[in-house]
Design a protein around this motif. Structure first.
Motif, mmCIF file in Angstrom:
data_model
loop_
_atom_site.group_PDB
_atom_site.id
_atom_site.type_symbol
_atom_site.label_atom_id
_atom_site.label_comp_id
_atom_site.label_asym_id
_atom_site.label_seq_id
_atom_site.Cartn_x
_atom_site.Cartn_y
_atom_site.Cartn_z
ATOM 1 N N PHE A 340 33.533 29.995 31.646
ATOM 2 C CA PHE A 340 33.000 30.289 32.973
ATOM 3 C C PHE A 340 34.032 30.072 34.084
ATOM 4 O O PHE A 340 33.757 30.406 35.241
ATOM 5 C CB PHE A 340 31.758 29.448 33.233
ATOM 6 N N ASP A 341 35.193 29.548 33.741
ATOM 7 C CA ASP A 341 36.248 29.365 34.742
ATOM 8 C C ASP A 341 37.389 30.374 34.545
ATOM 9 O O ASP A 341 38.456 30.215 35.125
ATOM 10 C CB ASP A 341 36.810 27.942 34.682
ATOM 11 N N ARG A 342 37.161 31.409 33.763
ATOM 12 C CA ARG A 342 38.258 32.314 33.416
ATOM 13 C C ARG A 342 38.793 33.082 34.630
ATOM 14 O O ARG A 342 39.994 33.255 34.807
ATOM 15 C CB ARG A 342 37.795 33.293 32.332
ATOM 16 N N LYS A 343 37.899 33.622 35.448
ATOM 17 C CA LYS A 343 38.269 34.382 36.646
ATOM 18 C C LYS A 343 39.208 35.548 36.333
ATOM 19 O O LYS A 343 40.103 35.867 37.116
ATOM 20 C CB LYS A 343 38.910 33.468 37.705
ATOM 21 N N ALA A 344 39.032 36.155 35.191
ATOM 22 C CA ALA A 344 39.902 37.256 34.787
ATOM 23 C C ALA A 344 39.305 38.586 35.235
ATOM 24 O O ALA A 344 38.087 38.775 35.201
ATOM 25 C CB ALA A 344 40.079 37.259 33.272
#
Length: 406
Positions: A340-344
């Protein structure tokens, strides 16, 4: 994983690049394709493959495996067209286009100019409470039962309620609309698909004509006021846009929700992460869009093109398979992990000029569905003894999903 092509190949297609792929078999399997087939494809396939069953009716086209190649194609309107890409009108002997999806520049620019403001973030945000009320009302019907048939009780109905509200179409005909939608998008039989196209077209034409006679406060009535090149849209353009909203609004979010909630049901720690910190949901939805995108879309080559040393001829179909691209290990670090922290960045809602018109509404629907489910229900799981089916085809989805809790 693959089967060799049986039909004679065009002269420009080398035999070693031609194969049928199980990801496009258009049938139910019980092995999760996101866990099994797609990683195998990335491990074993070359960057470009001639897939003999990639288009409905087991028709052929080229599959680009890598995200960078797809990105380049989606941004290249000179060498790739979308005109008539879905073969919807052609299947019934007509020539209208799905608007704006099948339109090319320069007319596409005019269509998007007329449409974009109606699907702008602020317009969609204004629907937030209406969307939330629809989600809550559906969940209320089963939350005290300790179980639900997720597809039938929630994911089929929820986005369709919203689209029918928008278009001003009758909610009581939902079962009929769903039948047509499944025949349009999930059948491999072109006669079945064609009959569904006729049914949807005839129904939409009746609704459009009713708005011409007596305009209402709904989106179909607004479409009748849209202009392109200084003129009002003609009948084919109005129909083509209504058809686009029908096929886009009645299926894609449903398919995404099935894929997402199947994952959440199997990963209670991820549910708990979102319950403990609901502010993660916006980013979580972007990660879900990357990892669980369902749709394979297409472009048609307009010129002789070379990709990875392979000649593509005019008229060849070239596929953008979002489930495959979203799991590209050359583009995403550890693509099988859901973080959930990927921000891709992802291309699951398209890229370039054809980025999904309804992307802001789709995001809103997904965010609210996740918010309300984890907010209103305790930790849920796949119902004991239920074996999850997966439909492999041009829209990768879970056709049946039974959940339980408590």
């Amino acid at each position: 994983m693959t089967a060799l092509a049986q039909k004679p190949l065009p002269d420009h297609v080398p035999a070693h690049l031609a194969m049928a792929l199980p990801l496009f078999a258009r049938k139910v399997t019980y092995d999760n394709p996101q866990d099994v087939l797609i990683p195998q494809m990335h491990a074993e396939l070359p960057p470009i493959t001639y897939v003999t069953n990639i288009f409905p009716g087991d028709q052929p086209g080229w599959l680009l495996k890598n995200a960078d190649d797809v990105q380049a194609m989606l941004r290249d309107a000179d060498n790739f067209t979308k005109n008539g890409m879905g073969k919807w009108a052609q299947n019934i002997g007509e020539n209208w286009l799905v608007i704006p999806t099948e339109a090319d520049p320069p007319v596409h620019t005019g269509y998007r100019k007329a449409l974009n403001s109606h699907f702008a973030p602020q317009k969609m945000f204004a629907m937030k409470e209406q969307v939330r009320e629809r989600a809550r009302a559906l969940i209320e019907e089963f939350k005290d039962k300790g179980e639900c048939d997720f597809i039938a009780d929630f994911s089929e109905k929820f986005p369709i309620f919203i689209v029918l509200d928008l278009l001003g179409l009758p909610q009581e005909r939902m079962a009929e609309f769903l039948k047509w939608e499944k025949e349009l998008l999930h059948s491999n039989d072109w006669e079945v698909r064609g009959n569904a196209v006729r049914s949807v077209k005839n129904y939409l034409m009746e609704e459009i004509e009713a708005r011409r006679v007596a305009p209402r406060d709904d989106y179909i009535s607004k479409i009748l006021t849209f202009e392109v090149d200084g003129r009002l849209w003609n009948d084919d353009e109005v129909l083509g846009h209504c058809f686009n909203l029908y096929i886009g609004g009645l299926d894609t979010v449903t398919s995404l929700l099935g894929n997402i909630f199947n994952y959440l049901a199997a990963n209670p720690d991820k549910q708990d992460e979102l319950r403990a910190n609901p502010s993660l949901i916006v980013l979580a939805v972007e990660e879900f869009l990357r990892a669980f995108a369902p749709v394979t879309a297409f472009r048609i080559a307009t010129k002789v093109i070379e990709i990875h040393g392979q000649t593509i001829m005019p008229g060849d179909y070239v596929a953008f398979c979002s489930p495959v691209i979203g799991r590209d290990p050359a583009y995403y670090e550890d693509p099988q992990a859901i973080r959930f922290d990927r921000k891709a960045p992802h291309m699951s809602l398209g890229s370039g000029i054809h980025k999904c018109l309804g992307m802001h509404l789709a995001r809103l629907e997904l965010q609210i569905a996740v918010e309300e489910f984890v907010g209103m229900l305790p930790q849920f799981r796949v119902k004991d003894g239920f074996k999850v089916p997966y439909f492999v085809g041009n829209i990768l989805h879970v056709p049946d999903l039974h959940l339980q809790w408590g």
